[in-house]
Structure formats: structure tokens, C-alpha cells
Design a protein around this motif. Structure first.
Motif, PDB file in Angstrom:
ATOM      1  N   ARG A   1       0.832  -1.234  -0.002  1.00 32.17           N
ATOM      2  CA  ARG A   1      -0.132  -0.117  -0.154  1.00 32.17           C
ATOM      3  C   ARG A   1       0.794   1.097   0.135  1.00 32.17           C
ATOM      4  N   GLU A   2       0.649   2.055  -0.936  1.00 29.93           N
ATOM      5  CA  GLU A   2       1.214   3.412  -1.049  1.00 29.93           C
ATOM      6  C   GLU A   2       1.121   4.250   0.017  1.00 29.93           C
ATOM      7  N   ASN A   3       2.459   4.905   0.676  1.00 32.95           N
ATOM      8  CA  ASN A   3       2.376   5.767   1.775  1.00 32.95           C
ATOM      9  C   ASN A   3       1.493   5.167   2.999  1.00 32.95           C
ATOM     10  N   HIS A   4       1.600   3.887   3.369  1.00 30.48           N
ATOM     11  CA  HIS A   4       1.020   3.306   4.377  1.00 30.48           C
ATOM     12  C   HIS A   4       2.248   2.768   5.276  1.00 30.48           C
ATOM     13  N   TYR A   5       3.124   3.568   5.684  1.00 32.53           N
ATOM     14  CA  TYR A   5       4.161   3.323   6.602  1.00 32.53           C
ATOM     15  C   TYR A   5       4.121   4.330   7.879  1.00 32.53           C
ATOM     16  N   TYR A   6       4.865   3.722   8.803  1.00 36.40           N
ATOM     17  CA  TYR A   6       5.013   4.489  10.316  1.00 36.40           C
ATOM     18  C   TYR A   6       6.235   4.617  10.902  1.00 36.40           C
ATOM     19  N   ALA A   7       7.408   4.027  10.292  1.00 38.88           N
ATOM     20  CA  ALA A   7       8.509   4.076  10.577  1.00 38.88           C
ATOM     21  C   ALA A   7       9.544   4.477   9.404  1.00 38.88           C
ATOM     22  N   PRO A   8      10.654   5.403   9.669  1.00 37.87           N
ATOM     23  CA  PRO A   8      11.211   5.755   8.552  1.00 37.87           C
ATOM     24  C   PRO A   8      12.204   4.612   7.665  1.00 37.87           C
TER      25      PRO A   8
END
Length: 354
Positions: free
Chosen positions: A318-325
Motif C-alpha cells: 500500500r502506497e504511503n502506508h508506513y509508520y517507521a522511516p
């Protein structure tokens, strides 16, 4: 009499231990951690990330700061259906391997369970029927099916063991975010009594199956306004070991204010009930704020006796579904500062905690 209908044991010799010594040690460590700082956690950290899937020894967090998170979480949703993988298409064998490796390096692991709706066959977000919890309790139409699911869960938990057979202790966080109504076990989908009975049935069945290596986490969402609301559906001190909350940032001011409120509530409850406390899920999707780690998250969390803070997954599908760098992400440099803070704990720090 237990909810499963088994009789109470009459002699001390017959009573099974509630927790393995390894689980007791993990719980003690959770309570000790705030003296040193708080652990950083990341969901599905070593199994996939931005631009990769399944690589051995890889982690977006490790790629940025050179270290694994102190805590890793994994979800067991759909394992009761598929048998060999989860709803996020991660093999149970791989999760087992990573939990064992994390334990060997001194870190911890946590499991959530987005279990399917046993009435409709749809996912855990299917709230079309408000009788599902009642249906899985003793006497309900789905009770037998659900006990079979719990037994599959138990067998898997018991399979996560070291070479000498020692079962790896993990945090188990079922029936989370029940203060909202987006899961079939949520606030408007069952009564307080039914929710507590669901918890007790889960706990007792797993105990019956010899799953005594778990530390149990109670994890409401961000809705409670005071300790009374927070504890409304609390299953009991005899079951719960750690209290938490799931809260995400959409607006900075609201996030900080809500986090302060919840951490204050949890501190009160933690002291009154002698429980460890944690931010069991949090994050800012796609982390557009380059200073979020040291400018927003760290300043609020470091004021409270928090054992760990866990951010959600870095989805590869999923594009732009992230929470850590990840390398090159806008908050990468600030995360390194966060990592270097004396208040944050990562995997390499964990063997220093007694």
C-alpha cells in the motif's frame, strides 16, 4: 467454576502454573524498563518494508539507525483460516523464526489477532452483526468453531520454542481497540459482560492448552476520557499484565492532548493495579513531519512510566502506508536523533536491563 465449565482445582499439587518463569521474567523486565527509558517497537519490522518483502536480516528501522527495534509485533489474523500464513501474507514459519531470533538478541515480541468474524466469514472489521461475541461464548452457535480456532492459536504459540524446548514468552494483545466499534468485538457490538467473558474464555482455553508463556495486554483505543471509562470492560487483574492504548496522529495538537490524557489515565491505573503500561499502537502515517520523532513523540512519552511505544507497519503493498522511516524518508535524520536519545531503547540496549 470457569467459563469453560471446568471445575476448580482443590489441591495445590493439581494447580498448573499461571506463567512460565520466562514469562514472569519478561513481565518483570517490562516493569523495570521505565527506569531506563522506553522501548521502541515496530509492527512486522523484519518481514517486509518499503520496497522489499521477505529479505533475511532486513529491517527499515535497522537500515536507518543500525539497530533492530527492542520490540517487534506481529498479527496472527487469519491464521485460524489459512493455517500457514496471516492476513498480511506472512508465513507463520517466518514469524516463529523472527520471534525466536528477537528473543535471543534480548528483545521482545507481541502478537495481536485480527480474527475473522466467525458468523459471517468476513474479516474482523465486519460489524454487520451485533451478536457475534455472544455467539462464540458457551452455548452460542459459533462456540465450538471458536474453541477450535483458539486451539489452533494455542498450538502455534506452543510451537515457538528454543532448541531445548523452552517456549518463548510473548505479549499477547487480543480484543484490542474495543472502545471503538470497528471490530466485531467493539463497544456497540457486545455488552460489557460479553466482552469480559470473551477475554476470560480466551485466557482459560489457552491456559488449558498449556499456553502459560504469555503476558496479556489490555488495549483500548483513544476514546476513554477517564479511568472509569478506561476500565469499563477490563477483564480483571488475574488476567491482565500490561495496559495500553492505541492512538494515531491526524492533527498534532489533538494527538498530543489525547496522548497526555491517556498516559495520565494509564499511569493512575498502572499504579492502582500494579500493571506495566505501554503505547501499544501509535504513529503518523507516512511521517510527513521531518521532526516528528524528537519534536512530537519523544517529548510527551518520556514524561511517563511507559515500557514501550510501538508504531504500525511499513506496508509493502500500500502506497504511503508506513509508520517507521526508511532510508531517504523525510524523518530519517530525526529518527537517528531519536535513536540516540538516552530515553529510547532498541535491541542492543536490552541486555543491559536487569
Amino acid at each position: 467454576m470457569s467459563i469453560l465449565g471446568t471445575s476448580c482445582q482443590s489441591s495445590k499439587e493439581d494447580v498448573k502454573p499461571v506463567k512460565t518463569s520466562e514469562a514472569e521474567q519478561l513481565l518483570l523486565k517490562l516493569k523495570t524498563v521505565p527506569e531506563y527509558g522506553f522501548m521502541f517497537g515496530h509492527h512486522d519490522d523484519p518481514v517486509y518494508g518499503i520496497g522489499w518483502d521477505g529479505d533475511e536480516g532486513r529491517s527499515d528501522v535497522k537500515s536507518v539507525c543500525g539497530d533492530y527495534p527492542a520490540l517487534m509485533s506481529f498479527d496472527l489474523g487469519r491464521m485460524e483460516i489459512y493455517g500457514d500464513k496471516t492476513l498480511d501474507n506472512v508465513s507463520l514459519d517466518r514469524i516463529r523464526k523472527e520471534v525466536i531470533e528477537q528473543y535471543k538478541r534480548g528483545g521482545m515480541s507481541s502478537f495481536s489477532w485480527h480474527v475473522d468474524n466467525p458468523s459471517t466469514g468476513k474479516d474482523s472489521w465486519d460489524v454487520s452483526d451485533s451478536t457475534v461475541v455472544k455467539s462464540v461464548l458457551p452455548g452460542g452457535d459459533n462456540h465450538v468453531k471458536f474453541i477450535e480456532w483458539l486451539d489452533k492459536l494455542a498450538d502455534y504459540m506452543n510451537s515457538i520454542a528454543l532448541e531445548d524446548g523452552t517456549k518463548v514468552p510473548v505479549i499477547f494483545r487480543p480484543w484490542h481497540e474495543h472502545t471503538g466499534s470497528w471490530f466485531w468485538w467493539g463497544q456497540n457490538l457486545c455488552t460489557t459482560e460479553e466482552y469480559k467473558a470473551l477475554w476470560r474464555m480466551t485466557y482459560e482455553r489457552l491456559q488449558e492448552k498449556g499456553v502459560t508463556q504469555l503476558v496479556y495486554a489490555y488495549s483500548p483505543g483513544s476514546e476513554p476520557k477517564d479511568s472509569t471509562a478506561y476500565l469499563e470492560r477490563y477483564p480483571g487483574d488475574d488476567i491482565i499484565d500490561l495496559i495500553g492504548t492505541d492512538i494515531y496522529q491526524f492533527d498534532k495538537d489533538n494527538y498530543v492532548n489525547d496522548m497526555e490524557r491517556l498516559l495520565n489515565i494509564m499511569t493512575q491505573v498502572s499504579e492502582a493495579h500494579d500493571k506495566a503500561m505501554a503505547v501499544t499502537e501509535t504513529g503518523y502515517e507516512a511521517i510527513p513531519d521531518s521532526l516528528w520523532w524528537t519534536g512530537t513523540l519523544l517529548p510527551v512519552v518520556e514524561k511517563y512510566p511507559v515500557s514501550y511505544v510501538l508504531v504500525w507497519r511499513n506496508a509493502r503493498e500500500r502506497e504511503n502506508h508506513y509508520y517507521a522511516p526508511y532510508p531517504g524518508q523525510v524523518s530519517e535524520k530525526d529518527f537517528v536523533k531519536f535513536y540516540n536519545s538516552p530515553r529510547t531503547l532498541f535491541a542492543k540496549d536490552m541486555n543491559n536491563i536487569k
